[in-house]
Design an enzyme around this catalytic site. Sequence first.
Site, PDB file in Angstrom:
ATOM      1  N   ASP A 112      -4.125  -1.733  -6.296  1.00  0.00           N
ATOM      2  CA  ASP A 112      -4.554  -2.205  -4.974  1.00  0.00           C
ATOM      3  C   ASP A 112      -5.876  -2.977  -5.069  1.00  0.00           C
ATOM      4  O   ASP A 112      -6.970  -2.426  -4.909  1.00  0.00           O
ATOM      5  CB  ASP A 112      -4.691  -1.017  -4.019  1.00  0.00           C
ATOM      6  CG  ASP A 112      -4.937  -1.423  -2.578  1.00  0.00           C
ATOM      7  OD1 ASP A 112      -5.156  -2.636  -2.330  1.00  0.00           O
ATOM      8  OD2 ASP A 112      -4.910  -0.551  -1.695  1.00  0.00           O
ATOM      9  N   ARG A 136       0.845  -1.191   0.000  1.00  0.00           N
ATOM     10  CA  ARG A 136       0.000   0.000   0.000  1.00  0.00           C
ATOM     11  C   ARG A 136       0.884   1.247   0.000  1.00  0.00           C
ATOM     12  O   ARG A 136       1.053   1.909   1.022  1.00  0.00           O
ATOM     13  CB  ARG A 136      -0.963  -0.033   1.188  1.00  0.00           C
ATOM     14  CG  ARG A 136      -2.120  -0.981   0.925  1.00  0.00           C
ATOM     15  CD  ARG A 136      -3.142  -0.998   2.022  1.00  0.00           C
ATOM     16  NE  ARG A 136      -4.394  -1.591   1.547  1.00  0.00           N
ATOM     17  CZ  ARG A 136      -5.379  -1.952   2.344  1.00  0.00           C
ATOM     18  NH1 ARG A 136      -5.296  -1.771   3.640  1.00  0.00           N
ATOM     19  NH2 ARG A 136      -6.476  -2.482   1.830  1.00  0.00           N
ATOM     20  N   TYR A 168      -2.489  -0.953   8.224  1.00  0.00           N
ATOM     21  CA  TYR A 168      -3.347  -2.027   8.730  1.00  0.00           C
ATOM     22  C   TYR A 168      -3.502  -1.887  10.243  1.00  0.00           C
ATOM     23  O   TYR A 168      -2.676  -1.279  10.931  1.00  0.00           O
ATOM     24  CB  TYR A 168      -2.746  -3.401   8.415  1.00  0.00           C
ATOM     25  CG  TYR A 168      -2.689  -3.726   6.952  1.00  0.00           C
ATOM     26  CD1 TYR A 168      -3.811  -4.195   6.277  1.00  0.00           C
ATOM     27  CD2 TYR A 168      -1.515  -3.578   6.225  1.00  0.00           C
ATOM     28  CE1 TYR A 168      -3.765  -4.505   4.928  1.00  0.00           C
ATOM     29  CE2 TYR A 168      -1.453  -3.879   4.867  1.00  0.00           C
ATOM     30  CZ  TYR A 168      -2.585  -4.346   4.237  1.00  0.00           C
ATOM     31  OH  TYR A 168      -2.535  -4.641   2.904  1.00  0.00           O
ATOM     32  N   GLN A 184      -1.234   2.352  -5.837  1.00  0.00           N
ATOM     33  CA  GLN A 184      -2.657   2.541  -5.536  1.00  0.00           C
ATOM     34  C   GLN A 184      -3.557   1.994  -6.631  1.00  0.00           C
ATOM     35  O   GLN A 184      -4.591   1.385  -6.357  1.00  0.00           O
ATOM     36  CB  GLN A 184      -2.950   4.024  -5.314  1.00  0.00           C
ATOM     37  CG  GLN A 184      -2.524   4.531  -3.942  1.00  0.00           C
ATOM     38  CD  GLN A 184      -2.893   5.986  -3.734  1.00  0.00           C
ATOM     39  OE1 GLN A 184      -3.086   6.732  -4.689  1.00  0.00           O
ATOM     40  NE2 GLN A 184      -2.984   6.399  -2.483  1.00  0.00           N
ATOM     41  N   SER A 215      -8.208  -3.077  -1.905  1.00  0.00           N
ATOM     42  CA  SER A 215      -9.061  -1.900  -1.724  1.00  0.00           C
ATOM     43  C   SER A 215     -10.215  -1.885  -2.715  1.00  0.00           C
ATOM     44  O   SER A 215     -11.354  -1.601  -2.347  1.00  0.00           O
ATOM     45  CB  SER A 215      -8.227  -0.621  -1.866  1.00  0.00           C
ATOM     46  OG  SER A 215      -7.347  -0.475  -0.778  1.00  0.00           O
TER      47      SER A 215
END
Length: 377
Positions: A132, A124, A232, A129, A135
Amino acid sequence: MAATIAVTRERREGETRCAVTPETVKKLTALGATVRVEAGTGVGSSIPDDDYAAAGASVLADTKAVLSGADVLLKVRGPTAQETSALKTSAVVVALLDAWRDKETVKALAGAGVTAFAMEFVPRITRAQVMDVLSSQANLAGYRAVIEAAAAYSKGFPMMMTAAGTVAAAKVFVMGAGVAGLQAIATARRLGAVVTATDVRPASKEQVESLGAKFIAVEDEEFRAAETAGGYAKAMSAEYQAKQAELTAAHIVKQDVVITTALIPGRPAPRLVTAAHVASMKPGSVLVDLAIENGGNVEGAKLNEVVTTTNGVTIVGHGNLPGRIAADASALYARNLFAFLGLILKEGAVTLDLEDEILKAAVVTHGGEIVHEGVRG
């Protein structure tokens, strides 16, 4: 030499998503790659074979023909043993491998000599991004969790003023305010519910409140240090868990819907809702456990089942919630994969730089060995 990219049907039970869409097929062929797609790959995502063909893919009915000589295999879930055995040793596999739990698939990939990347291990960081997957899929899971809750709940979510009287708004409690939790909060708010949420990461408080929900947590020193550098949640001490459990117990009893989203990478999902919590809830209340595939946050939840307790509480344990909104989930996942392939395909050919920080973090097998430290043990 231009790469040949293979995409086969998902064979894991209940998997409706696919690894490429006509949109990403066009982008891959524009890079000079050859794309082969197994017939039926897009059925669960409402993508006909003809759409893949129109985008420039070769659509083949024979799985072995799709895989023969392929340089890259793209999947949603890890390949089956039969698929792996059909790959050449220099092939690259990119998928959600569930590498911490699915040891057999990882061993098979290593044994076949292929280089396998687990999309769940993409770091991350800002550069990654657009890759990802966790996500993009969690976002849809959070949305779908609220839809499942609303379907199971025997009342409406918004407050409604009618000539026959007022209908009270549902009270929704979201446990875990990561990507899935925040989307659940936003969706429940759009449906008119009164929403509260909790998380062990201090940064989540402002995010929760920005969506119009009330934040519920024991905000002590441990809470203020409860986030990893990767964003996290950390595992909390027994003392903190006890204090948070006391607060949670007093709050859950007042709720109509509880949605749990807590996951810790590489570990079983933490137990957030006990049998005692469930027993304290009103008849007709609903719990949705997004962590059910990792063991579940809710005591009594069962994978791929909807359970009704003796006191009339419904516990929804559907696995693969993104797969219940498969067309959008596949579109986002395919874009994630296309971005990741940008690190692997140079002028249309496969070129691996395993010193690249993203590839280095995501590679699981290479050269006949399991190379990811977190998986090797």
